[in-house]
Design an enzyme around this catalytic site. Structure first.
Site, short mmCIF file in Angstrom:
data_model
loop_
_atom_site.label_atom_id
_atom_site.label_comp_id
_atom_site.label_asym_id
_atom_site.label_seq_id
_atom_site.Cartn_x
_atom_site.Cartn_y
_atom_site.Cartn_z
N HIS A 171 0.83 -1.22 0.00
CA HIS A 171 0.00 0.00 0.00
C HIS A 171 0.86 1.26 0.00
O HIS A 171 0.37 2.33 -0.34
CB HIS A 171 -1.06 -0.02 1.11
CG HIS A 171 -0.59 0.31 2.50
ND1 HIS A 171 -0.31 -0.65 3.44
CD2 HIS A 171 -0.38 1.49 3.11
CE1 HIS A 171 0.06 -0.07 4.56
NE2 HIS A 171 0.03 1.24 4.40
N ASP A 186 1.22 -7.70 2.32
CA ASP A 186 1.33 -6.26 2.02
C ASP A 186 2.79 -5.81 1.84
O ASP A 186 3.32 -5.09 2.68
CB ASP A 186 0.65 -5.49 3.16
CG ASP A 186 0.33 -4.05 2.78
OD1 ASP A 186 0.89 -3.56 1.78
OD2 ASP A 186 -0.47 -3.42 3.49
N SER A 218 3.98 2.18 8.54
CA SER A 218 3.78 1.20 7.48
C SER A 218 5.09 0.97 6.76
O SER A 218 5.75 1.91 6.36
CB SER A 218 2.74 1.69 6.48
OG SER A 218 1.48 1.37 6.95
N1 ARG Z 1 -4.82 0.33 7.72
C1 ARG Z 1 -3.53 0.43 7.10
C2 ARG Z 1 -3.04 1.85 7.33
O1 ARG Z 1 -3.54 2.51 8.12
C3 ARG Z 1 -3.55 0.01 5.67
C4 ARG Z 1 -4.17 0.96 4.71
C5 ARG Z 1 -4.16 0.55 3.28
N2 ARG Z 1 -5.23 -0.35 2.97
C6 ARG Z 1 -6.53 -0.02 2.74
N3 ARG Z 1 -7.37 -0.96 2.57
N4 ARG Z 1 -6.96 1.21 2.68
O2 ARG Z 1 -2.67 2.71 6.62
N1 GLU Z 2 -1.25 1.28 7.67
C1 GLU Z 2 -0.64 2.32 8.45
C2 GLU Z 2 0.33 3.17 7.61
O1 GLU Z 2 0.14 3.35 6.44
C3 GLU Z 2 -0.03 1.75 9.67
C4 GLU Z 2 -1.12 1.35 10.53
C5 GLU Z 2 -1.23 2.22 11.75
O2 GLU Z 2 -1.84 3.29 11.69
O3 GLU Z 2 -0.69 1.75 12.74
O4 GLU Z 2 1.25 3.74 8.13
#
Ligand code: ARG
Ligand code: GLU
Length: 712
Positions: A86, A223, A647
């Protein structure tokens, strides 16, 4: 005053070392010697110098800020870099077309020549970080206003930055405030701009589970994506060139394939974006009771509309996939956050703390600060509410956004009264816009969110333009009908044919007018007030932050103090551990390929895995990547304190070797940006063995292993 800050910080940190709640904290690498004993007691086998050093290569030299909000790490002496799928998503998308759909099918360069350059993508290595509080506050006198202090800090910081970067060579410096400006650090980065895509799994692996599984455990998302950093012949940063050569890092991670066990020490090295661990109860109450619930509601409306149209058409599904993911990501996080804050009774706990603090502070330096903060929050609330609504309604109308961007390309004010219009730029903007725009979604969303706006925002906090316009239309529906019938921008051909002569028509366009009038109102009626109140809040928080430290130290209240995250390099450490999300349930800390097969469903987009993976599973063709149970490990969770920006961060074991890649948090623990609960808060990581399995078995790119070092 300066002396007292230093004294407090040292005193408090020493105490924090003894009493910090398990695993909470995002620590500054240059001060990690203050935590190293605790880390070693918990299993870490290396030294503080191994983590951060400016005299020798250390682990920090293998970690980068990837793009503008992710982390990446070096995994070979030839500049090979690992980050999340991502995080590389927009680059992978950029290289994709109908003929080469790398998002869908994945991409693997089979040689250096096949690696793909990425315009605009940079990675930054932290060269060093230094406490510059004294320099930044040089010339400060206590009689200065906050405005004067802000100016002084800006001026002194600028001088420091210029001094630090004068030799050029890709050096970039920033000065960041820590502890609400009680401390300042200079961060010096070396930034590389030739970063090429090496590989990515198909989205059905890299985004497996999609938004359904996002923020959730148990998780089975692969991921990750891979890049390579290029440098000039002297290993220095250089813009993209065919003549550039793979960057030789001072340090890269060795990869451990030994596997992970519950209880193992883990440490995350990365760039967490933003947290608010020390805020006043009123700040938390606003988030819990007002901000988050309203924003969630507005996004639910938009997501329902998007989902409806996306499920009806393959084309629309693709057009809105990235938009949907963005809207949905925070939407889902906020829901977890509210639940977590409620469950932790954070407002109540903070109120009790504040009461005790206030009593203690009477007659001293911090007398009145609690009341001051409460009063400022009361004053801020209606303005914050108006700001939140503006951001989640008016500013989400897609056609109005693009219309305004095009309107900005008309420039007048030349002496001869000539109007110019950058037609090329307009075409570029508009092409990108129409490629992924579906009018019925935008129009229905407009109706949905603006009706909520009408219902929930008090009249005093609405622009008079809006009130008059709505009165003349009679309803939001009629307004939408006009805008989505008569705006030039609903018609691609018309919009792309605009010339300098159309300035008046564009300025009077209903979509431009809508966006612009709100913008002007926000700039005159709202923003100046929020800026002023936030400055006063900063000032009060600077005292309150110091006050909390003194109070906890002198009253022996156990509390960990670490600076809130601000996208600077941090260390978080903990251990691999399951958790109980609810009564009667316990989640194990790791997942395997078996779980992927249990979720596999060709009918459901998010769970439709590549046939190749099904075949591999059926034949148990795992090669060397099976664990002791005979399955391929996929993800694991641990107690490290992380947030957005982490991330792609390396997950490191007790020996300093790479065991995984951070990519998310568990839903029940997402309040950790405000309050950390060691029982529930878990980061989610991809097991490095699943990365290697995917490279070899799905990508057929195991030639990449030759440049890696395996710590067996
Ligand atoms: N939750 C993760 C973060 O905060 C992954 C985000 C990317 N994936 C998604 N389905 N939007 O950024
Ligand atoms: N998916 C998040 C990012 O893009 C990390 C998840 C979180 O917020 O801990 O940094």
């Amino acid at each position: 005053m300066k002396k007292s800050i230093k004294f407090i910080l040292t005193g408090v940190l020493a105490l924090a070392g003894m009493t910090a709640r398990a695993d909470e904290g995002m620590w500054l690498p240059s001060l990690i010697s203050q935590r190293i004993v605790d880390m070693q007691e918990k299993g870490f086998k290396l030294s503080a110098e191994d983590i951060y050093s400016i005299n020798q290569a250390s682990l920090k030299d293998a970690v980068v800020l990837f793009g503008r909000g992710c982390t990446g790490e070096l995994i070979s002496p030839e500049g090979l870099l690992l980050t999340n799928h991502h995080c590389g998503y927009s680059q992978i998308q950029q290289h994709s077309s109908v003929e080469h759909d790398y998002l869908k099918d994945g991409f693997w360069a089979m040689s250096r020549e096949e690696e793909l350059p990425n315009k605009g993508l940079t990675v930054s290595f932290l060269e060093r970080m230094d406490d510059v509080t004294e320099y930044v506050l040089k010339g400060y006198t206590p009689d200065m206003t906050e405005e004067q202090r802000v100016e002084l800090v800006k001026k002194n910081s600028q001088a420091l930055i210029e001094e630090a970067t004068k030799e050029g060579n890709g050096l970039r410096a920033t000065v960041e405030a820590l502890y609400y400006g009680n401390q300042y650090f200079l961060f010096l980065y070396r930034e590389y701009a030739d970063v090429r895509l090496v590989g990515a799994p198909p989205s059905s692996i890299g985004k497996f589970g999609g938004d359904t599984d996002n923020w959730m455990w148990p998780r089975h998302t692969g991921d990750f994506s891979m890049f390579r950093i290029y440098a000039d012949k002297d290993n220095n940063p250089a813009p993209y060139s065919k003549d550039n050569v793979p960057y030789k890092p001072k340090k890269y991670f060795h990869i451990s394939t030994k596997g992970v066990q519950e209880g193992d020490f883990t440490f995350i090295y990365g760039f967490p974006g933003s947290t608010k661990e020390y805020i006043h109860s009123e700040g938390v109450r606003y988030i819990e009771e007002i901000g988050d619930p309203h924003k969630i509601n507005l996004r639910t409306l938009r997501l329902d509309i998007m989902n409806k149209y996306q499920s009806q058409s393959q084309k629309v599904r693709i057009q809105y996939s990235s938009k949907n993911a963005n809207v949905s990501n925070a939407w889902k996080k906020w829901q977890g956050e509210v639940k977590g804050i409620k469950k932790m009774k954070t407002v109540q706990t903070k109120q009790e703390f504040e009461k005790a603090f206030d009593r203690w502070a009477k007659g001293g330096e911090f007398d009145g600060v609690i009341g001051k903060l409460a009063a400022l929050y009361a004053e801020l609330e209606p303005y914050q509410f108006a700001t939140d609504y503006y951001a989640e309604t008016v500013r989400t109308v897609e056609v109005a956004n693009v219309a305004m961007s095009v309107a900005r390309l008309f420039l007048s004010g030349h002496e001869d009264g000539l109007v110019t219009f950058d037609q090329e730029k307009a075409k570029e903007l508009l092409d990108a816009f129409y490629k992924d725009w579906y009018l019925p979604i935008d129009k229905e969303s407009f109706v949905a969110v603006m009706n909520e706006y009408e219902k929930n925002v008090p009249a005093d906090f609405k622009p008079s333009y809006y009130k008059e316009k709505l009165a003349s239309y009679g309803s939001i529906e009629a307004w939408a009908e006009d805008m989505f019938t008569n705006s030039i921008f609903i018609d691609q051909a018309k919009a792309e044919a605009l010339t300098a002569a159309d300035k008046d028509a564009v300025m009077n366009d209903p979509a431009v007018e809508f966006f612009n009038e709100f913008l002007k109102w926000y700039a005159t009626d709202i923003q100046p007030v929020t800026t002023r109140i936030n400055r006063e809040l900063d000032l009060a928080y600077r005292d309150y932050m110091r006050g909390q430290m003194v109070y906890c130290r002198t009253q022996r209240v156990p509390k960990a103090f670490y600076p809130d995250a601000n996208l600077t390099l941090r260390v978080a450490y903990g251990h691999i551990k399951g958790y109980s999300p609810a009564d009667g349930t316990y989640y194990l800390p790791s997942s395997t390929i078996k779980g992927i097969m249990e979720k596999d469903n060709p009918e459901i987009f998010d769970y439709n895995i590549p046939q190749r993976l099904r075949d591999i599973y059926a034949a148990k063709d795992y090669g060397r990547w099976a664990d002791a149970t005979g399955e391929v490990p996929v993800c694991f969770i641990a107690t490290n304190h992380t947030t957005g920006g982490n991330s792609g961060s390396p997950v490191i074991n007790a020996d300093g070797d790479l065991i995984g890649l951070n990519f998310d948090r568990v839903w029940e623990g997402t309040m950790s940006d405000i309050v950390f609960d060691p029982e529930i808060c878990r980061n989610i990581a991809l097991d490095v063995r699943y990365v290697l399995f995917t490279i070899e078995k799905i990508g057929g790119a195991s030639y990449l292993f030759d440049e890696m070092t395996f710590a067996e």
